[in-house]
Design a protein around this motif. Structure first.
Motif, short mmCIF file in Angstrom:
data_model
loop_
_atom_site.label_atom_id
_atom_site.label_comp_id
_atom_site.label_asym_id
_atom_site.label_seq_id
_atom_site.Cartn_x
_atom_site.Cartn_y
_atom_site.Cartn_z
N GLU A 1 0.83 -1.22 0.00
CA GLU A 1 0.00 0.00 0.00
C GLU A 1 0.86 1.26 0.00
O GLU A 1 0.50 2.27 -0.60
N ALA A 2 2.02 1.21 0.64
CA ALA A 2 2.90 2.37 0.72
C ALA A 2 3.51 2.75 -0.63
O ALA A 2 4.04 3.85 -0.79
N ASP A 3 3.43 1.87 -1.63
CA ASP A 3 4.02 2.11 -2.94
C ASP A 3 3.11 2.90 -3.88
O ASP A 3 3.49 3.19 -5.01
N PHE A 4 1.90 3.22 -3.43
CA PHE A 4 0.92 3.79 -4.34
C PHE A 4 1.44 4.99 -5.12
O PHE A 4 1.33 5.02 -6.35
N GLU A 5 1.98 6.00 -4.48
CA GLU A 5 2.38 7.23 -5.18
C GLU A 5 3.46 6.96 -6.22
O GLU A 5 3.41 7.50 -7.34
N ARG A 6 4.42 6.14 -5.90
CA ARG A 6 5.49 5.85 -6.87
C ARG A 6 4.96 4.98 -8.01
O ARG A 6 5.29 5.21 -9.17
N TRP A 7 4.10 3.99 -7.69
CA TRP A 7 3.47 3.19 -8.73
C TRP A 7 2.65 4.08 -9.64
O TRP A 7 2.70 3.95 -10.87
N ARG A 8 1.90 5.00 -9.05
CA ARG A 8 1.06 5.94 -9.82
C ARG A 8 1.92 6.73 -10.81
O ARG A 8 1.55 6.88 -11.97
N ALA A 9 3.05 7.23 -10.36
CA ALA A 9 3.93 8.00 -11.24
C ALA A 9 4.43 7.13 -12.40
O ALA A 9 4.49 7.58 -13.55
N LEU A 10 4.79 5.88 -12.11
CA LEU A 10 5.23 4.97 -13.16
C LEU A 10 4.09 4.66 -14.13
O LEU A 10 4.27 4.67 -15.36
N PHE A 11 2.91 4.41 -13.60
CA PHE A 11 1.75 4.09 -14.43
C PHE A 11 1.38 5.27 -15.32
O PHE A 11 1.06 5.10 -16.50
N LEU A 12 1.46 6.48 -14.77
CA LEU A 12 1.19 7.67 -15.58
C LEU A 12 2.23 7.83 -16.68
O LEU A 12 1.92 8.25 -17.80
N GLY A 13 3.49 7.49 -16.39
CA GLY A 13 4.53 7.53 -17.42
C GLY A 13 4.25 6.54 -18.53
O GLY A 13 4.41 6.84 -19.71
N TYR A 14 3.80 5.36 -18.16
CA TYR A 14 3.43 4.34 -19.14
C TYR A 14 2.27 4.83 -20.01
O TYR A 14 2.31 4.74 -21.24
N ALA A 15 1.24 5.36 -19.36
CA ALA A 15 0.06 5.86 -20.09
C ALA A 15 0.44 7.00 -21.03
O ALA A 15 -0.05 7.06 -22.16
N ALA A 16 1.32 7.88 -20.59
CA ALA A 16 1.74 9.01 -21.43
C ALA A 16 2.44 8.50 -22.69
O ALA A 16 2.25 9.05 -23.78
N PHE A 17 3.25 7.46 -22.55
CA PHE A 17 3.94 6.90 -23.72
C PHE A 17 2.93 6.46 -24.77
O PHE A 17 3.13 6.65 -25.97
N TYR A 18 1.82 5.88 -24.33
CA TYR A 18 0.79 5.39 -25.26
C TYR A 18 -0.32 6.43 -25.50
O TYR A 18 -1.35 6.09 -26.09
N HIS A 19 -0.12 7.65 -25.03
CA HIS A 19 -1.07 8.75 -25.25
C HIS A 19 -2.46 8.42 -24.71
O HIS A 19 -3.47 8.66 -25.35
N VAL A 20 -2.47 7.84 -23.50
CA VAL A 20 -3.72 7.50 -22.83
C VAL A 20 -3.85 8.40 -21.61
O VAL A 20 -2.93 8.47 -20.79
N GLU A 21 -4.97 9.09 -21.50
CA GLU A 21 -5.23 9.90 -20.31
C GLU A 21 -5.92 9.03 -19.27
O GLU A 21 -6.96 8.43 -19.56
N LEU A 22 -5.34 8.96 -18.10
CA LEU A 22 -5.92 8.17 -17.02
C LEU A 22 -6.68 9.06 -16.06
O LEU A 22 -6.18 10.09 -15.63
N THR A 23 -7.87 8.64 -15.71
CA THR A 23 -8.64 9.35 -14.70
C THR A 23 -8.22 8.84 -13.31
O THR A 23 -7.64 7.76 -13.18
N ASP A 24 -8.54 9.62 -12.31
CA ASP A 24 -8.28 9.17 -10.94
C ASP A 24 -9.02 7.87 -10.65
O ASP A 24 -8.50 6.99 -9.96
N HIS A 25 -10.22 7.73 -11.21
CA HIS A 25 -10.99 6.50 -11.01
C HIS A 25 -10.26 5.31 -11.62
O HIS A 25 -10.16 4.25 -10.99
N ARG A 26 -9.77 5.44 -12.86
CA ARG A 26 -9.06 4.34 -13.53
C ARG A 26 -7.82 3.95 -12.75
O ARG A 26 -7.51 2.79 -12.58
N ILE A 27 -7.09 4.95 -12.24
CA ILE A 27 -5.88 4.68 -11.46
C ILE A 27 -6.23 3.94 -10.18
O ILE A 27 -5.62 2.91 -9.86
N ALA A 28 -7.23 4.42 -9.46
CA ALA A 28 -7.62 3.79 -8.19
C ALA A 28 -8.15 2.38 -8.43
O ALA A 28 -7.84 1.46 -7.66
N GLU A 29 -8.93 2.20 -9.47
CA GLU A 29 -9.47 0.87 -9.76
C GLU A 29 -8.34 -0.11 -10.10
O GLU A 29 -8.31 -1.22 -9.58
N SER A 30 -7.42 0.32 -10.96
CA SER A 30 -6.29 -0.54 -11.32
C SER A 30 -5.49 -0.93 -10.08
O SER A 30 -5.15 -2.09 -9.89
#
Length: 150
Positions: free
Chosen positions: A11-40
């Motif tokens: 659970e403590a990894d959330f913020e760093r995982w989120r930053a990595l996941f957003l980097g991945y999404a940006a590479f593929y030009h996908v906008e992630l909502t807070d809901h999509r991030i929390a659900e994933s």
């Protein structure tokens, strides 16, 4: 690779995982909502979900890479592994993080009895493809996506 470890998130990894996941999404030009991030994120801690996560960590425990994977049933091939997402922080590329993630995925797959681990990447993702070519062969299959309006 010796100073990298790979394991599931806490659970403590959330913020760093989120930053990595957003980097991945940006590479593929996908906008992630807070809901999509929390659900994933919630899927990794839900025993009723098939999606799992691995994080590659530096010696101080900082996550620098992620792999999202799952077990997939194939009537033709049996139960196998599927890698949905793989991303390493650009500042840590070439550090062995991908090698460490693939080593752990191989270990898990062998433990689970998967005959294969499959994944997709963009045709123009040349840097990643040069790494993937060390681990696997392309299948020759194309991927189609039908919009369902949801």
């Amino acid at each position: 690779m010796a100073d990298l470890t790979v394991g599931p998130p806490t659970e403590a990894d959330f913020e760093r995982w989120r930053a990595l996941f957003l980097g991945y999404a940006a590479f593929y030009h996908v906008e992630l909502t807070d809901h999509r991030i929390a659900e994933s994120w919630s899927w990794f801690f839900d025993p009723d979900r098939m999606t799992d996560c691995l994080l590659a960590r530096t010696a101080d425990g900082t996550p620098v890479g992620l792999a999202h994977y799952r077990t997939e049933d194939s009537p033709l091939r049996g139960t196998r592994g599927f890698l949905d997402d793989l991303f390493v922080d650009p500042a840590h590329r070439g550090s062995g993080a991908v090698d460490a993630l693939f080593a752990e995925l191989r270990r898990i797959g062998e433990q689970q009895g998967w005959p294969t681990l499959a994944w997709r990447t963009a045709e123009n993702n040349y840097r990643a493809r040069s790494v993937y070519d060390r681990y696997a062969t392309t299948t020759g299959f194309l991927t189609y996506s039908m919009s369902l309006g949801a």
